[in-house]
Motif scaffolding. Structure first.
Motif, PDB file in Angstrom:
ATOM      1  N   ALA A  29      41.405  40.309  39.651  1.00  0.00           N
ATOM      2  CA  ALA A  29      40.930  40.478  38.267  1.00  0.00           C
ATOM      3  C   ALA A  29      41.894  41.247  37.370  1.00  0.00           C
ATOM      4  O   ALA A  29      41.512  41.748  36.316  1.00  0.00           O
ATOM      5  N   ARG A  43      31.812  33.187  40.225  1.00  0.00           N
ATOM      6  CA  ARG A  43      32.423  32.915  41.536  1.00  0.00           C
ATOM      7  C   ARG A  43      31.652  33.602  42.650  1.00  0.00           C
ATOM      8  O   ARG A  43      31.144  34.713  42.448  1.00  0.00           O
ATOM      9  N   TYR A  65      36.058  33.367  31.133  1.00  0.00           N
ATOM     10  CA  TYR A  65      35.431  34.243  30.130  1.00  0.00           C
ATOM     11  C   TYR A  65      35.101  35.585  30.757  1.00  0.00           C
ATOM     12  O   TYR A  65      35.142  35.754  31.978  1.00  0.00           O
ATOM     13  N   ARG A  87      39.555  27.079  46.389  1.00  0.00           N
ATOM     14  CA  ARG A  87      38.177  26.806  45.920  1.00  0.00           C
ATOM     15  C   ARG A  87      37.935  25.282  45.812  1.00  0.00           C
ATOM     16  O   ARG A  87      36.827  24.815  46.047  1.00  0.00           O
ATOM     17  N   GLN A 135      54.221  34.580  53.856  1.00  0.00           N
ATOM     18  CA  GLN A 135      54.119  33.525  52.827  1.00  0.00           C
ATOM     19  C   GLN A 135      55.389  33.486  51.977  1.00  0.00           C
ATOM     20  O   GLN A 135      55.885  32.408  51.624  1.00  0.00           O
ATOM     21  N   ARG A 162      38.451  42.818  48.538  1.00  0.00           N
ATOM     22  CA  ARG A 162      39.663  42.115  48.086  1.00  0.00           C
ATOM     23  C   ARG A 162      40.749  43.114  47.675  1.00  0.00           C
ATOM     24  O   ARG A 162      41.934  42.908  47.936  1.00  0.00           O
ATOM     25  N   ARG A 186      33.107  38.628  34.892  1.00  0.00           N
ATOM     26  CA  ARG A 186      33.814  37.354  34.731  1.00  0.00           C
ATOM     27  C   ARG A 186      32.858  36.164  34.872  1.00  0.00           C
ATOM     28  O   ARG A 186      31.981  36.131  35.725  1.00  0.00           O
ATOM     29  N   ARG A 225      51.129  36.266  49.050  1.00  0.00           N
ATOM     30  CA  ARG A 225      50.400  37.532  49.193  1.00  0.00           C
ATOM     31  C   ARG A 225      50.761  38.243  50.486  1.00  0.00           C
ATOM     32  O   ARG A 225      50.099  39.211  50.861  1.00  0.00           O
ATOM     33  N   LEU A 261      46.087  46.519  28.677  1.00  0.00           N
ATOM     34  CA  LEU A 261      45.998  46.215  27.236  1.00  0.00           C
ATOM     35  C   LEU A 261      45.121  44.979  27.020  1.00  0.00           C
ATOM     36  O   LEU A 261      44.695  44.322  27.973  1.00  0.00           O
ATOM     37  N   LYS A 294      45.555  37.610  35.988  1.00  0.00           N
ATOM     38  CA  LYS A 294      46.568  36.577  36.301  1.00  0.00           C
ATOM     39  C   LYS A 294      46.164  35.222  35.695  1.00  0.00           C
ATOM     40  O   LYS A 294      46.945  34.591  34.987  1.00  0.00           O
ATOM     41  N   GLY A 295      44.944  34.787  36.004  1.00  0.00           N
ATOM     42  CA  GLY A 295      44.495  33.479  35.518  1.00  0.00           C
ATOM     43  C   GLY A 295      44.468  33.419  33.998  1.00  0.00           C
ATOM     44  O   GLY A 295      44.862  32.416  33.395  1.00  0.00           O
ATOM     45  N   THR A 296      44.025  34.515  33.384  1.00  0.00           N
ATOM     46  CA  THR A 296      43.947  34.572  31.914  1.00  0.00           C
ATOM     47  C   THR A 296      45.339  34.429  31.302  1.00  0.00           C
ATOM     48  O   THR A 296      45.550  33.657  30.359  1.00  0.00           O
ATOM     49  N   GLN A 309      39.293  38.533  52.631  1.00  0.00           N
ATOM     50  CA  GLN A 309      40.524  38.555  53.439  1.00  0.00           C
ATOM     51  C   GLN A 309      41.442  37.405  53.070  1.00  0.00           C
ATOM     52  O   GLN A 309      40.997  36.415  52.479  1.00  0.00           O
TER      53      GLN A 309
HETATM   54  P1  AP5 Z   1      41.308  36.795  35.555  1.00  0.00           P
HETATM   55  O1  AP5 Z   1      42.366  36.327  34.637  1.00  0.00           O
HETATM   56  O2  AP5 Z   1      40.338  35.801  36.072  1.00  0.00           O
HETATM   57  O3  AP5 Z   1      41.951  37.661  36.745  1.00  0.00           O
HETATM   58  P2  AP5 Z   1      42.764  37.215  38.023  1.00  0.00           P
HETATM   59  O4  AP5 Z   1      43.847  38.203  38.225  1.00  0.00           O
HETATM   60  O5  AP5 Z   1      43.126  35.773  37.948  1.00  0.00           O
HETATM   61  O6  AP5 Z   1      41.651  37.475  39.111  1.00  0.00           O
HETATM   62  P3  AP5 Z   1      41.237  36.756  40.446  1.00  0.00           P
HETATM   63  O7  AP5 Z   1      39.938  37.380  40.839  1.00  0.00           O
HETATM   64  O8  AP5 Z   1      41.243  35.267  40.313  1.00  0.00           O
HETATM   65  O9  AP5 Z   1      42.318  37.189  41.424  1.00  0.00           O
HETATM   66  P4  AP5 Z   1      42.187  37.251  42.929  1.00  0.00           P
HETATM   67  O10 AP5 Z   1      43.587  37.453  43.288  1.00  0.00           O
HETATM   68  O11 AP5 Z   1      41.210  38.209  43.473  1.00  0.00           O
HETATM   69  O12 AP5 Z   1      41.496  35.847  43.289  1.00  0.00           O
HETATM   70  P5  AP5 Z   1      42.086  34.456  43.728  1.00  0.00           P
HETATM   71  O13 AP5 Z   1      41.244  33.423  43.094  1.00  0.00           O
HETATM   72  O14 AP5 Z   1      43.524  34.363  43.549  1.00  0.00           O
HETATM   73  O15 AP5 Z   1      40.519  37.960  34.783  1.00  0.00           O
HETATM   74  C1  AP5 Z   1      39.400  38.591  35.356  1.00  0.00           C
HETATM   75  C2  AP5 Z   1      38.375  38.914  34.258  1.00  0.00           C
HETATM   76  O16 AP5 Z   1      38.937  39.869  33.372  1.00  0.00           O
HETATM   77  C3  AP5 Z   1      37.999  37.697  33.387  1.00  0.00           C
HETATM   78  O17 AP5 Z   1      36.654  37.772  33.076  1.00  0.00           O
HETATM   79  C4  AP5 Z   1      38.874  37.853  32.121  1.00  0.00           C
HETATM   80  O18 AP5 Z   1      38.230  37.315  30.983  1.00  0.00           O
HETATM   81  C5  AP5 Z   1      39.006  39.362  32.026  1.00  0.00           C
HETATM   82  N1  AP5 Z   1      40.311  39.777  31.500  1.00  0.00           N
HETATM   83  C6  AP5 Z   1      41.533  39.290  31.839  1.00  0.00           C
HETATM   84  N2  AP5 Z   1      42.503  39.936  31.179  1.00  0.00           N
HETATM   85  C7  AP5 Z   1      41.876  40.855  30.400  1.00  0.00           C
HETATM   86  C8  AP5 Z   1      42.363  41.865  29.489  1.00  0.00           C
HETATM   87  N3  AP5 Z   1      43.679  42.034  29.262  1.00  0.00           N
HETATM   88  N4  AP5 Z   1      41.451  42.659  28.880  1.00  0.00           N
HETATM   89  C9  AP5 Z   1      40.104  42.509  29.142  1.00  0.00           C
HETATM   90  N5  AP5 Z   1      39.586  41.570  29.986  1.00  0.00           N
HETATM   91  C10 AP5 Z   1      40.484  40.769  30.616  1.00  0.00           C
HETATM   92  O19 AP5 Z   1      41.812  34.496  45.308  1.00  0.00           O
HETATM   93  C11 AP5 Z   1      40.498  34.452  45.811  1.00  0.00           C
HETATM   94  C12 AP5 Z   1      40.545  34.516  47.326  1.00  0.00           C
HETATM   95  O20 AP5 Z   1      41.263  33.380  47.820  1.00  0.00           O
HETATM   96  C13 AP5 Z   1      41.252  35.732  47.914  1.00  0.00           C
HETATM   97  O21 AP5 Z   1      40.397  36.842  48.016  1.00  0.00           O
HETATM   98  C14 AP5 Z   1      41.685  35.176  49.272  1.00  0.00           C
HETATM   99  O22 AP5 Z   1      40.608  35.185  50.183  1.00  0.00           O
HETATM  100  C15 AP5 Z   1      42.050  33.735  48.957  1.00  0.00           C
HETATM  101  N6  AP5 Z   1      43.474  33.598  48.614  1.00  0.00           N
HETATM  102  C16 AP5 Z   1      44.006  33.421  47.386  1.00  0.00           C
HETATM  103  N7  AP5 Z   1      45.339  33.348  47.438  1.00  0.00           N
HETATM  104  C17 AP5 Z   1      45.672  33.489  48.733  1.00  0.00           C
HETATM  105  C18 AP5 Z   1      46.917  33.533  49.431  1.00  0.00           C
HETATM  106  N8  AP5 Z   1      48.095  33.413  48.805  1.00  0.00           N
HETATM  107  N9  AP5 Z   1      46.883  33.702  50.771  1.00  0.00           N
HETATM  108  C19 AP5 Z   1      45.719  33.816  51.448  1.00  0.00           C
HETATM  109  N10 AP5 Z   1      44.509  33.808  50.846  1.00  0.00           N
HETATM  110  C20 AP5 Z   1      44.488  33.646  49.493  1.00  0.00           C
END
Ligand code: AP5
Length: 319
Positions: free
Chosen positions: A107, A250, A231, A133, A190, A261, A221, A186, A287, A110-112, A154
């Motif tokens: 969170a 999610r 959002y 997903r 990898q 996480r 989120r 990560r 920011l 990154k995605g944003t 994990q």
């Molecule tokens: P958002 O942009 O969604 O944040 P994010 O960094 O993309 O968060 P994720 O939760 O997707 O990251 P993650 O690494 O935990 O999950 P992932 O899906 O990669 O923003 C979050 C919220 O904040 C939103 O509501 C947004 O609107 C708000 N926001 C954003 N910027 C803002 C700002 N500047 N100010 C205010 N609000 C803001 O991974 C999920 C799972 O998949 C992992 O736990 C793991 O089990 C697995 N996985 C993923 N990648 C790997 C890998 N490489 N190897 C092994 N397992 C993996």
């Protein structure tokens, strides 16, 4: 036709008639069309290849002055040797597309930021979490296994993730437009696998966000299943009632799961950072999303400019 040219010979050319002033090792050929006299010149050095095509017509567009003002030094000499009645219509190879990694805690945004970066730079967004997903949603064997790890916060085992990401990066759109790799690698294994497959990033962006902010971002989120847009109930609320009604959450976006996480993130982040320290840019992710993007945008812009200058790419080439 291409050959090796000594660039120093081009850097300080003598203003002589075209071709006569070009180094002997430059290759050239001309079309046989009586109406349009088109010539091609090719140059190559160790890391750069330039193809220059020009037509001998009376129309001069873009004007030679425009080209001269935009050309890198070694091209200026070359353009100067063409007469006023010769039009340079194409010069230099388009620079290689960008290859970027974005990393940060759960969170951190990154995605944003990826949404904003792809909108402006046209890179192909490859998010490891999204790929996983999609497998979960498809009900595949890999998805079923992956979900067991994702629910515990994990890392999903390499034998599932590594090939998934590799296959996506090998698709033609990523090769053509460049890529933006989100949430991968990560772990050092990898990162090593990626390197062995020949995927080397130009830049590693690290979003730095305070821990209490991360938890608040996760629980607020929401995702739009129709557009895929991210959002936040407080910071990025949906634009209409209709969108608000269809938002989903999610399965791993609970306070309890984000803490798991975060723990996984802390265990692995240093190993990954150490492999990219020479190309890492740390960005303050606390920011607003637009301010974070402004910082990333300026770094990417500078990188692109450097690349264009290095490859001798002329803006006029786009016309
Ligand atoms: P958002 O942009 O969604 O944040 P994010 O960094 O993309 O968060 P994720 O939760 O997707 O990251 P993650 O690494 O935990 O999950 P992932 O899906 O990669 O923003 C979050 C919220 O904040 C939103 O509501 C947004 O609107 C708000 N926001 C954003 N910027 C803002 C700002 N500047 N100010 C205010 N609000 C803001 O991974 C999920 C799972 O998949 C992992 O736990 C793991 O089990 C697995 N996985 C993923 N990648 C790997 C890998 N490489 N190897 C092994 N397992 C993996």
């Amino acid at each position: 036709m291409a050959c090796i040219v000594n660039f120093s010979a081009i850097t300080q050319p003598k203003p002589q008639p075209c071709f006569a002033s070009l180094p002997a090792s430059t290759s050239s050929h001309r079309s046989n069309s009586p109406k349009l006299q088109t010539s091609y010149l090719s140059f190559a050095s160790n890391n750069s290849r330039i193809s220059l095509r020009y037509d001998r017509t009376l129309a001069v567009s873009p004007p030679r002055e425009t080209l001269l003002s935009k050309a890198p030094n070694f091209m200026v000499g070359l353009i100067s040797c063409f007469s006023d009645h010769e039009q340079i219509v194409a010069a230099a190879k388009k620079p290689e597309p960008l290859k970027i990694m974005i990393s940060g805690a759960p969170a951190s945004g990154k995605g944003t930021q990826c949404e904003l970066i792809t909108q402006k730079y046209g890179l192909v967004h490859v998010a490891a979490g999204d790929l996983l997903r999609a497998e979960v949603a498809a009900g595949s064997e890999n998805g079923r296994r992956a979900k067991q790890f994702m629910e515990k916060g994990q890392l999903v085992p390499d034998e599932i993730v590594v090939m998934m990401v590799k296959e996506r990066l090998l698709r033609p759109d990523a090769h053509k437009n460049g890529w933006l790799l989100d949430g991968y690698p990560r772990s050092s294994s990898q990162a090593t696998a990626l390197k062995e497959f020949g995927f080397e990033p130009d830049l590693f962006i690290l979003l730095d966000v305070a821990e209490d902010t991360l938890v608040e971002r996760v629980v607020g989120r929401r995702l739009d299943p129709v557009t895929g847009k991210i959002y936040h109930l407080k910071y990025s609320p949906p634009e209409t009632e209709e969108i608000a009604a269809r938002l989903t959450q999610r399965f791993d976006d609970t306070e309890e799961k984000v803490k798991l996480r975060l723990c996984t993130h802390h265990q692995n982040v240093e190993a990954v950072l150490s492999m990219y320290k020479d190309i890492t840019v740390k960005v303050n992710g606390n920011l607003s999303k637009n301010d974070v993007f402004a910082k990333i945008d300026s770094v990417l812009d500078e990188l692109l400019e450097q690349r264009k200058a290095g490859s001798g790419y002329l803006e006029a080439n786009k016309a």
